[in-house]
Design an enzyme around this catalytic site. Structure first.
Site, PDB file in Angstrom:
ATOM      1  N   GLU A 121      -5.555  -4.914  10.183  1.00 56.89           N
ATOM      2  CA  GLU A 121      -4.485  -4.011  10.544  1.00 56.89           C
ATOM      3  C   GLU A 121      -4.611  -3.335  11.687  1.00 56.89           C
ATOM      4  OE1 GLU A 121      -2.470  -2.585   6.505  1.00 56.89           O
ATOM      5  OE2 GLU A 121      -4.022  -1.352   6.780  1.00 56.89           O
ATOM      6  N   ASN A 140       0.812  -1.016   0.010  1.00 56.37           N
ATOM      7  CA  ASN A 140       0.133   0.007   0.019  1.00 56.37           C
ATOM      8  C   ASN A 140       0.866   1.317  -0.029  1.00 56.37           C
ATOM      9  OD1 ASN A 140      -1.725   2.164   0.338  1.00 56.37           O
ATOM     10  ND2 ASN A 140      -2.599   1.280   2.288  1.00 56.37           N
ATOM     11  N   HIS A 161      -9.919   1.106   4.826  1.00 52.88           N
ATOM     12  CA  HIS A 161      -8.226   1.582   5.513  1.00 52.88           C
ATOM     13  C   HIS A 161      -8.456   2.155   6.668  1.00 52.88           C
ATOM     14  CE1 HIS A 161      -4.378   2.383   6.329  1.00 52.88           C
ATOM     15  NE2 HIS A 161      -3.879   1.365   5.640  1.00 52.88           N
ATOM     16  N   GLU A 168      -6.890   4.627   7.731  1.00 50.38           N
ATOM     17  CA  GLU A 168      -6.646   6.096   7.372  1.00 50.38           C
ATOM     18  C   GLU A 168      -7.816   6.755   6.857  1.00 50.38           C
ATOM     19  OE1 GLU A 168      -2.976   5.463   5.439  1.00 50.38           O
ATOM     20  OE2 GLU A 168      -2.027   4.757   7.410  1.00 50.38           O
ATOM     21  N   SER A 216       3.655  -2.165  10.403  1.00 55.11           N
ATOM     22  CA  SER A 216       4.888  -2.379  10.527  1.00 55.11           C
ATOM     23  C   SER A 216       5.596  -3.597  10.409  1.00 55.11           C
ATOM     24  CB  SER A 216       5.210  -1.785  12.148  1.00 55.11           C
ATOM     25  OG  SER A 216       4.851  -0.535  12.346  1.00 55.11           O
ATOM     26  N   LYS A 261       0.325   4.156  -0.159  1.00 56.55           N
ATOM     27  CA  LYS A 261      -0.448   5.199   0.204  1.00 56.55           C
ATOM     28  C   LYS A 261      -0.214   6.616  -0.610  1.00 56.55           C
ATOM     29  CE  LYS A 261      -0.118   3.317   4.872  1.00 56.55           C
ATOM     30  NZ  LYS A 261      -0.304   3.124   6.004  1.00 56.55           N
ATOM     31  N   GLY A 267       2.520   2.190  10.798  1.00 55.29           N
ATOM     32  CA  GLY A 267       3.364   3.323  10.537  1.00 55.29           C
ATOM     33  C   GLY A 267       4.154   3.882  12.118  1.00 55.29           C
TER      34      GLY A 267
HETATM   35  P1  13P Z   1       2.954   0.254   7.669  1.00 57.98           P
HETATM   36  O1  13P Z   1       3.502  -0.761   7.313  1.00 57.98           O
HETATM   37  O2  13P Z   1       3.861   1.638   7.275  1.00 57.98           O
HETATM   38  O3  13P Z   1       2.836   0.292   9.177  1.00 57.98           O
HETATM   39  O4  13P Z   1       1.336   0.470   7.243  1.00 57.98           O
HETATM   40  C1  13P Z   1       0.589  -0.615   7.035  1.00 57.98           C
HETATM   41  C2  13P Z   1      -0.839  -0.179   6.344  1.00 57.98           C
HETATM   42  O5  13P Z   1      -1.429   0.596   6.834  1.00 57.98           O
HETATM   43  C3  13P Z   1      -0.736  -0.885   5.160  1.00 57.98           C
HETATM   44  O6  13P Z   1      -2.212  -0.617   4.436  1.00 57.98           O
END
Ligand code: 13P
Length: 251
Positions: free
Chosen positions: A168, A9, A96, A98, A214, A11, A174
């Site tokens: 997740e 992803n 997601h 976010e 992560s 982002k 992150g």
């Molecule tokens: P990270 O791997 O940066 O923690 O992000 C995970 C994520 O949100 C994947 O969709």
């Protein structure tokens, strides 16, 4: 045998040109990925067109990171499932954390997005996961159950057969803080059990459930080694071709 999937992803990172370079980097190393592990890259809308040919050549599937909750029309700034599918994407990440947190996505909008994704031949990578305070209050099972019941339970069995689920935990995204392999296994097994309540044990057994948060080369093998973890949804580490491929090699 369940499918094994490692999905990046990206982002809101990279320009389209940088994205093509990143994809070329992954493609160059793809030979190292064990046979049977599917690679997906979740790219920004602006990149879909540019990565299409390179991805097809390399046998890497492309995903969008969101789609509109309407078919078409006066929705300034939105991108429809039809547009995404027309650019060769096979998947769309939906729900997601976010999107839920910063853009107010609710089960209601997600139901509309899921329906449109299927209508246009996109398979959803549907994300669930609890926040830190919810885990600390021991509410993570309830939160994840509700996120599944309110959206995934509305799918037909045929639609469900194409869905990918990603767990997740928001506190691990992150932050560098990963769920332990045991925590991942516990909740993945729970998710599978909830899915079985609605769609039956056999269908639930076939559903890929990915872990995200992560995930990196150093911890992927332990997490992917758990019985109900079928791969990963990778954020930060998917922006470095060698790391993304190293995670896929962890199987
Ligand atoms: P990270 O791997 O940066 O923690 O992000 C995970 C994520 O949100 C994947 O969709």
């Amino acid at each position: 045998m369940r499918r094994k999937i490692v999905a990046g992803n990206w982002k809101m990172n990279t320009t389209p040109a940088e994205g093509v370079e990143l994809l070329k980097g992954v493609a160059a190393l793809k030979g190292e990925v064990p046979a049977g592990v599917e690679l997906i890259v979740g790219v920004p809308f602006t990149h879909l067109c540019c990565v299409k040919d390179e991805a097809a050549k390399a046998g890497i599937a492309v995903s969008a990171q969101n789609c509109a909750d309407h078919e078409s029309g006066a929705y300034t700034g939105e991108v429809s499932a039809r547009m995404i599918a027309s650019l060769g994407a096979k998947y769309v990440i939906l729900g997601h954390s976010e999107r839920r947190e910063y853009y107010g996505e609710t089960s209601r909008t997600l139901n509309a997005k899921m329906a449109l994704a299927y209508e246009h031949g996109l398979a959803p990578i549907y994300c669930v996961g609890e926040k830190l305070d919810e885990r600390e209050a021991n509410k993570h099972f309830d939160v994840v159950r509700a996120q599944i019941e309110e959206v995934v339970f509305n799918l037909t069995p045929e639609q469900f057969g194409k869905a990918v689920i990603a767990y997740e935990p928001v506190w691990a995204i992150g932050t560098g803080k990963t769920a332990t392999a045991e925590q991942a296994q516990e909740i993945h097994a729970f998710i599978r059990q909830v899915l079985a309540e609605k769609f039956g044990k056999e269908a639930a057994e076939q559903t890929p459930i990915l872990y995200g948060g992560s995930c990196k080369p150093s911890n992927a093998a332990e997490i992917f080694g758990k019985a109900d973890v079928d791969g990963g949804l990778i954020g930060g580490a998917s922006l470095v071709a060698a790391d993304f491929v190293a995670i896929a090699k962890a199987f």
